[in-house]
Design a protein around this motif. Sequence first.
Motif, PDB file in Angstrom:
ATOM      1  N   CYS A 286      15.788  49.230 -14.967  1.00  0.00           N
ATOM      2  CA  CYS A 286      14.558  50.079 -14.725  1.00  0.00           C
ATOM      3  C   CYS A 286      13.678  50.842 -16.086  1.00  0.00           C
ATOM      4  CB  CYS A 286      14.796  51.067 -13.310  1.00  0.00           C
ATOM      5  SG  CYS A 286      14.946  49.556 -11.525  1.00  0.00           S
ATOM      6  N   LEU A 330      14.892  46.569  -5.685  1.00  0.00           N
ATOM      7  CA  LEU A 330      14.137  47.029  -5.530  1.00  0.00           C
ATOM      8  C   LEU A 330      13.611  47.289  -3.812  1.00  0.00           C
ATOM      9  CD1 LEU A 330      12.934  48.208  -9.088  1.00  0.00           C
ATOM     10  CD2 LEU A 330      14.000  50.258  -7.447  1.00  0.00           C
ATOM     11  N   GLN A 331      12.742  46.263  -3.909  1.00  0.00           N
ATOM     12  CA  GLN A 331      12.587  45.150  -2.256  1.00  0.00           C
ATOM     13  C   GLN A 331      12.548  45.952  -1.135  1.00  0.00           C
ATOM     14  OE1 GLN A 331       9.158  44.046  -3.015  1.00  0.00           O
ATOM     15  NE2 GLN A 331       8.994  44.723  -0.530  1.00  0.00           N
ATOM     16  N   ILE A 334      12.506  49.195   0.242  1.00  0.00           N
ATOM     17  CA  ILE A 334      11.911  49.882   1.696  1.00  0.00           C
ATOM     18  C   ILE A 334      11.278  49.413   2.850  1.00  0.00           C
ATOM     19  CG2 ILE A 334       8.948  49.334   0.970  1.00  0.00           C
ATOM     20  CD1 ILE A 334       8.954  48.459  -1.852  1.00  0.00           C
ATOM     21  N   ILE A 564      14.433  56.639 -10.559  1.00  0.00           N
ATOM     22  CA  ILE A 564      14.027  54.797  -9.999  1.00  0.00           C
ATOM     23  C   ILE A 564      14.962  54.073  -9.248  1.00  0.00           C
ATOM     24  CG2 ILE A 564      13.438  54.383 -11.776  1.00  0.00           C
ATOM     25  CD1 ILE A 564      11.309  53.787  -8.241  1.00  0.00           C
ATOM     26  N   TYR A 620       7.282  52.454  -8.642  1.00  0.00           N
ATOM     27  CA  TYR A 620       7.477  50.779  -7.711  1.00  0.00           C
ATOM     28  C   TYR A 620       6.112  49.867  -7.946  1.00  0.00           C
ATOM     29  CZ  TYR A 620      11.417  51.964  -4.368  1.00  0.00           C
ATOM     30  OH  TYR A 620      13.077  52.425  -4.341  1.00  0.00           O
ATOM     31  N   LEU A 625       6.521  46.038  -7.882  1.00  0.00           N
ATOM     32  CA  LEU A 625       6.129  45.850  -6.360  1.00  0.00           C
ATOM     33  C   LEU A 625       5.073  46.290  -5.647  1.00  0.00           C
ATOM     34  CD1 LEU A 625       9.343  46.975  -7.497  1.00  0.00           C
ATOM     35  CD2 LEU A 625      10.092  45.768  -4.547  1.00  0.00           C
TER      36      LEU A 625
END
Length: 639
Positions: A286, A330-331, A334, A564, A620, A625
């Motif tokens: 990141c 990360l996906q 959410i 993040i 994001y 994303l």
Amino acid sequence: MSSPLFKEPIAYEKIPTRIFTDPREASKSVAHEIAELIKLKQREGKSCVLGLATGSSPKTVYAELIRLHREEGLSFKNVVSFNLDEYYPMEPDAIQSYWRFMKEQLFDHVDIPKENYFIPLGDIPQSQIEDFCKSYEAKIDSLGGLDFQLLGIGGNGHIGFNEPGSLINSKTRLMMLDHSTRAAAVMDFGGELIKVPKKAITMGVSKILQAKRVVLLAWGERKAGMIADAVEGSVSEHNPSSYLQSHGNVLFVVDTAAASELKRMKSPWLVEDVTWDSQMTKKAVCSLALDLKKPILKLTNKDYNDNGLSDLLAGYGQAYEINIEVFNQLQHSISGWPGGKPNADDTNRPERALPERKRVIIFSPHPDDDIISMGGTFQRLVDQGHEVHVAYQTSGNIAVSDDEAIRFIDFVVDFNRQFGINNDETTKIFEDAKSFLLNKKDSELDTAEVRHVKGLIRKGEAKNTCRFVGIPVENAHFMNMPFYETGQVQKAPLGKKDIEITKELIEKIKPHQIYAAGDLADPHGTHKVCLDAIMDAVKELKHKNFMKDCWVWLYRGAWAEWEIHEIEMAVPMSPDQVIQKRLGIFKHQSQKDGVVFQGSDAREFWQRAEERNATTAELYNKLGLAEYQAMEAFVRWKY
């Protein structure tokens, strides 16, 4: 006592820095160093000359010194102390006076002779200040100088009240205070900037640098930027704490939050060998993507090799393999279903699908943290059919201005008279409270009646928010934790009663989810105490059967957001949901149009919350994303 992180020197750090996970343990280590110095001087038959600081940072140091005096016989009879500064003008008995602070926090609890402690005088005529400052320094010199100087650091890098622009050879003097310093102090002056003095008498930088030993304390993310600049940057009058690079016996003692901008914390792979576990990999990728302004899936082998991440690349073989792993992490964080999505595969979701209808407690340290920090998620949980409770841990009464309290009192009294409601006892309470407020002196704390009135204002606003979001009023629980009810900004330590109240509520509701404020950048420390109470309560209850199915999610407050790479659940918000949250925050009318305890950020809480939520969504999106209007972020605490 826990050990500090990274005890060995870091080559490019210009000031030795010890990082502790717990500020309390850090404070104890400093207190013990001071205690050993006092005892060494006693054995030598000499005075121990201490330079002392005020503010929130050294309070736990003083508390530990008091404990050492009471329980281990540490004597202060050979101690001579000189404080760094005092507001001007300032009466010594005023609530905000550093004379009063030092007496309450240390001197009245140990055996230091009254003639042995010195603090700049804030009540002398201005014509006498120059001579006073010269004599103050001369007194220190006559004792052989300071053996030990304890420092805090301001958000703008000031040490003492040596504001940006102060020279390295500056003497003890009268100083104009920077606006940011006054704004940060407004909480101590009833929330009114106009009441904060514009001047202060401060020990000069040159006298601080002459101390034989200097230790600077810093806690919290708000200090992180200046700490990194002082430790790693160039010496500059724009950050007076950077002058300490020239001192031969200095130490910065900081917590992980205050150290967060140091390279060894932000990019530890550039400092030492690291273990490339999932969390460290996510952090590095990141960071790399954001630094290079590239989506994660576009990072190349060259990007990793050119930026100190060749070890990570070697472990995977190809950038694509790393990229896809982190992108998926990360996906999967959410979710528009913070309580879990019914009839869905929850393998890669942050929350469980079952039970479909969860019992939820949202712990709110103050009566508005629920809506400010996680208002969108709060609304989602209600709309998706969960049984949501809000636990308001404190009354929040100190954050109500005197003018707002008088307006409320006038309404109640006038209403009762208009409709012939005769309750002499109640009327007298309100009238006594109003009379006190109209004649209140700077040295006076609010009476119990005034605190009650201010608490009623906050309670009514919290109920209004609950109605707005859609939970029954009986699901709003007002805990009134005792540690908070001191009538002043300084709170009592967390006590057994606070933990018992928390345990009782958890046992009563038997939640599947707990949301708690993990925002330790809160300037008046209430969030930290409230979080400690929850954590202690959960640890004591974890053996209960219902707790085996209870997950704890931590949100942040109005001052900062999770990094993040730390986020484990991100709840997206549409433009309409952002407006809905804003309207919910507006229910707290006493906290609008001039926030009492806003720190140095002049924006209202709804503005801060929207900016923070939009920034999270933007991060994001920058990482490749989907693009959302806003996001609220959470980290799970696994107890």
